[in-house]
Motif scaffolding. Structure first.
Motif, PDB file in Angstrom:
ATOM      1  N   UNK A   1      -4.745 -11.744 -13.948  1.00 29.22           N
ATOM      2  CA  UNK A   1      -3.331 -11.479 -13.321  1.00 29.22           C
ATOM      3  C   UNK A   1      -3.444 -10.284 -12.228  1.00 29.22           C
ATOM      4  N   UNK A   2      -3.127 -10.526 -11.111  1.00 27.95           N
ATOM      5  CA  UNK A   2      -3.250  -9.507 -10.078  1.00 27.95           C
ATOM      6  C   UNK A   2      -1.755  -9.116  -9.698  1.00 27.95           C
ATOM      7  N   UNK A   3      -1.580  -7.882  -9.598  1.00 26.95           N
ATOM      8  CA  UNK A   3      -0.223  -7.256  -9.288  1.00 26.95           C
ATOM      9  C   UNK A   3      -0.196  -7.160  -7.634  1.00 26.95           C
ATOM     10  N   UNK A   4       0.566  -7.964  -6.893  1.00 27.62           N
ATOM     11  CA  UNK A   4       0.604  -7.672  -5.626  1.00 27.62           C
ATOM     12  C   UNK A   4       0.982  -6.371  -5.069  1.00 27.62           C
ATOM     13  N   UNK A   5       1.756  -5.659  -5.837  1.00 28.05           N
ATOM     14  CA  UNK A   5       2.201  -4.271  -5.518  1.00 28.05           C
ATOM     15  C   UNK A   5       1.157  -3.534  -5.586  1.00 28.05           C
ATOM     16  N   UNK A   6       0.033  -3.504  -6.197  1.00 26.35           N
ATOM     17  CA  UNK A   6      -1.015  -2.400  -6.058  1.00 26.35           C
ATOM     18  C   UNK A   6      -1.933  -2.995  -5.038  1.00 26.35           C
ATOM     19  N   UNK A   7      -2.110  -4.396  -4.700  1.00 28.38           N
ATOM     20  CA  UNK A   7      -2.715  -4.930  -3.501  1.00 28.38           C
ATOM     21  C   UNK A   7      -1.874  -4.121  -2.162  1.00 28.38           C
ATOM     22  N   UNK A   8      -0.652  -4.245  -2.274  1.00 28.57           N
ATOM     23  CA  UNK A   8      -0.138  -3.454  -0.980  1.00 28.57           C
ATOM     24  C   UNK A   8      -0.239  -1.999  -1.006  1.00 28.57           C
ATOM     25  N   UNK A   9      -0.263  -1.504  -2.110  1.00 27.20           N
ATOM     26  CA  UNK A   9      -0.481   0.084  -2.039  1.00 27.20           C
ATOM     27  C   UNK A   9      -2.106   0.490  -1.653  1.00 27.20           C
ATOM     28  N   UNK A  10      -2.919  -0.766  -1.999  1.00 28.13           N
ATOM     29  CA  UNK A  10      -4.281  -0.379  -1.550  1.00 28.13           C
ATOM     30  C   UNK A  10      -4.351  -0.721   0.294  1.00 28.13           C
ATOM     31  N   UNK A  11      -3.453  -1.680   0.454  1.00 29.39           N
ATOM     32  CA  UNK A  11      -3.843  -2.003   2.113  1.00 29.39           C
ATOM     33  C   UNK A  11      -2.943  -0.876   2.654  1.00 29.39           C
ATOM     34  N   UNK A  12      -1.916  -0.287   2.198  1.00 30.86           N
ATOM     35  CA  UNK A  12      -1.236   0.677   2.961  1.00 30.86           C
ATOM     36  C   UNK A  12      -1.967   2.041   3.056  1.00 30.86           C
ATOM     37  N   UNK A  13      -2.825   2.343   1.912  1.00 32.47           N
ATOM     38  CA  UNK A  13      -3.613   3.414   1.971  1.00 32.47           C
ATOM     39  C   UNK A  13      -4.953   3.232   2.865  1.00 32.47           C
ATOM     40  N   UNK A  14      -5.320   2.217   2.922  1.00 32.04           N
ATOM     41  CA  UNK A  14      -6.223   1.899   3.861  1.00 32.04           C
ATOM     42  C   UNK A  14      -5.868   2.066   5.329  1.00 32.04           C
TER      43      UNK A  14
END
Length: 173
Positions: A26-39
Motif C-alpha cells: 500500500x502506498x501512501x499518497x501523503x508521503x509521496x506528496x511530501x517527497x515531491x514537495x521536498x524535491x
C-alpha cells in the motif's frame, strides 16, 4: 495524518489476514506528496543559488567595466577637475554611467526572460509539466535586485574617480 497511518495499517493487516501472506503493498499518497514537495524545495534552492551566483558575477562585471572606464579616462577626469568640476560632479557622472549600464542590461535581460517564459507557455506542454508564469512580484524582485547591484557595483568606481587628484590625473598617459 495519523488517521491516514491508522487506516493504512488496518487495511494492510486486513489484506494480509485474508490472503494469508504479505503479498500486498500500500502506498501512501501523503508521503509521496511530501517527497515531491521536498524535491521541489531543493530544486528551488538550487536555482536560487545559481541565480545569486549569476547576479554576483554580473555585478563584478559591471564594476570591472566601470573601473576600466575610470582608468582609461583618468586624463579626462583631471581636465574636468582642473576646469572646476567638483568631486561630487565626477562621482555623479560615473555613477550615472553605471546606472545606465545596469538598467539597459537589466531591461534586456528582463525582456528576454519574459519572452522565453511566454514562448514556453505557448507550447503544447503535457498536463504534468507546469507552465511558466511571469508574476509582478518576480519582476519587482528583479528590479530591486538590479537596484542593489547598481548601488554596490557602481559606487566604488565612481568614488575612485571622484577622489583622483587633478595634478596626478593630468600627468597620467
Amino acid at each position: 495524518v495519523s488517521r491516514i497511518d491508522q487506516t493504512e495499517s488496518a487495511v494492510t493487516q486486513l489484506l494480509i489476514a485474508r490472503h494469508g501472506k504479505a503479498d500486498v503493498q500500500i502506498r501512501n499518497m501523503a508521503s509521496l506528496l511530501d517527497t515531491a514537495t521536498e524535491t521541489q524545495n531543493t530544486l528551488t534552492l538550487l536555482l536560487g543559488s545559481i541565480a545569486a551566483i549569476s547576479l554576483l558575477v554580473g555585478g563584478i562585471g559591471v564594476m570591472n567595466i566601470m573601473l576600466v572606464s575610470v582608468t582609461e579616462r583618468t586624463r579626462e577626469i583631471g581636465v574636468r577637475k582642473a576646469l572646476g568640476a567638483t568631486s561630487h560632479d565626477i562621482l555623479r557622472q560615473f555613477f550615472a554611467e553605471s546606472v545606465l549600464l545596469t538598467v539597459v542590461s537589466g531591461t534586456l535581460g528582463l525582456m528576454l526572460g519574459v519572452g522565453i517564459c511566454l514562448g514556453i507557455s505557448s507550447l503544447p506542454l503535457p498536463d504534468f509539466v507546469p507552465h511558466p508564469i511571469v508574476s509582478p512580484i518576480s519582476i519587482a524582485a528583479s528590479i530591486a535586485t538590479l537596484s542593489l547591484i547598481t548601488l554596490t557595483a557602481g559606487m566604488y568606481p565612481a568614488q575612485r574617480a571622484a577622489e583622483m587628484p587633478p595634478v596626478e590625473s593630468l600627468r597620467y598617459e
